[in-house]
Design an enzyme around this catalytic site. Structure first.
Site, mmCIF file in Angstrom:
data_model
loop_
_atom_site.group_PDB
_atom_site.id
_atom_site.type_symbol
_atom_site.label_atom_id
_atom_site.label_comp_id
_atom_site.label_asym_id
_atom_site.label_seq_id
_atom_site.Cartn_x
_atom_site.Cartn_y
_atom_site.Cartn_z
ATOM 1 C CG ASN A 64 -2.693 3.761 1.112
ATOM 2 O OD1 ASN A 64 -3.812 4.162 1.774
ATOM 3 N ND2 ASN A 64 -2.517 2.664 0.770
ATOM 4 C CD GLU A 115 -3.540 3.633 -5.483
ATOM 5 O OE1 GLU A 115 -3.200 4.509 -6.013
ATOM 6 O OE2 GLU A 115 -2.817 2.495 -4.716
ATOM 7 C CG HIS A 161 -3.018 -0.961 -2.924
ATOM 8 N ND1 HIS A 161 -3.403 0.871 -3.028
ATOM 9 C CD2 HIS A 161 -3.115 -1.162 -1.990
ATOM 10 C CE1 HIS A 161 -3.593 0.799 -1.788
ATOM 11 N NE2 HIS A 161 -3.288 -0.896 -0.936
ATOM 12 C CB SER A 177 -1.101 -0.110 1.247
ATOM 13 O OG SER A 177 0.304 0.495 2.104
#
Length: 278
Positions: free
Chosen positions: A186, A148, A136, A115
């Protein structure tokens, strides 16, 4: 296509489940038979729920029939794609990829479900940086459509195309981003969660009000503190530290309250208590 997943936790078992639902032959590995057992049980429960809702084209047993559960990395030798979903620790991940490089045939592409850890650094450790990429997935994997796709500095166009097409075959929506700390998801999400924790620490409002304001005012499906508990406060802290270290800006400094709660073992759902009790 043979699809490998390493790590039978919530993310890894979810990735394996979706790959199996897509008709891929899947190998799911974990170091402990106990973790593999929990992963299998979680997949069975998830598949049963999907079947009850009429969202599964095959029976749960047929889907699970596509999955081989193992603790032996030699099973990955002929995989076309291996996705790593183990602990969020760069050293541990790098060592795994160094080992996989001696096992998986040269045709195999490596992907990390990290992440926040730099894809380029893991790609270098793997010894095949052109055939390395970030995938991800979002939690819970069977329900969330985003993946992702993060290219490292030397990821080839062919690798990016193969992984993008694979994600689409899994019913996901792959969106590309570059290899910067936290990627996109994130880098935006974690500072928001961190700021919510800071609001608790400063007494701006109580936790229920903070969560309620973000749910009712911003239309978020769950408040940031509930979400932090769901993700795991230790994971939130690890990602904030990657952002802080990688971007060098104090706006990414982890809240002292977040650090203190992790030190106290209050990690959220996984430990039974975080901002809320479970």
């Amino acid at each position: 296509m043979k699809f490998g997943v390493i790590g039978a936790g919530q993310m890894g078992s979810g990735i394996a489940q979706v790959a199996a639902q897509s008709g891929f032959d899947v190998v799911l590995s974990d170091m402990s038979s106990e973790s593999l057992g929990r992963g299998r049980a979680g997949m069975e429960a998830s598949l049963s729920k999907l079947a009850e809702k009429g969202k599964l084209s095959a029976s749960p047993a047929e889907v699970l029939g596509h999955v081989t559960f193992t603790s032996d990395l030699a099973e990955f030798a002929d995989c076309d794609l291996v996705v790593e979903a183990i602990v969020e620790n760069e050293g541990v991940k790098a060592q795994l990829f160094r080992e996989l490089a001696t096992i998986v045939g040269p045709q195999g592409i490596f992907a990390s479900n990290t992440s926040s850890i730099p894809i380029t650094a893991l790609a270098t450790a793997s010894g095949r940086p052109d055939r390395f990429i970030g995938m991800h997935f979002m939690n819970p994997v069977p329900l969330m459509t985003l993946v992702e796709v993060i290219r490292g500095y030397q990821t080839s166009d062919e690798t990016a195309r193969f992984v993008t097409e694979t994600a689409e075959k899994m019913g996901k929506t792959p969106l590309a981003c570059n290899d910067y700390p936290g990627f996109v998801s994130n880098r935006i999400l974690m500072p928001m969660i961190n700021e919510a924790i800071q609001c608790v620490m400063e007494g701006v409002a109580d936790k229920e009000a903070i969560d309620g304001i973000m749910r009712l005012g911003m239309n978020h499906p769950m408040g940031p503190l509930t979400l932090a508990d769901f993700i795991g406060l230790d994971t939130c802290l690890a990602i904030m530290e990657v952002l802080h270290r990688g971007l060098g800006d104090d706006k990414y400094r982890p809240s002292p309250l977040l650090r203190k709660m992790v030190q106290a073992g209050l990690l959220g759902r996984k430990s039974g208590e975080g901002f809320y009790r479970y």
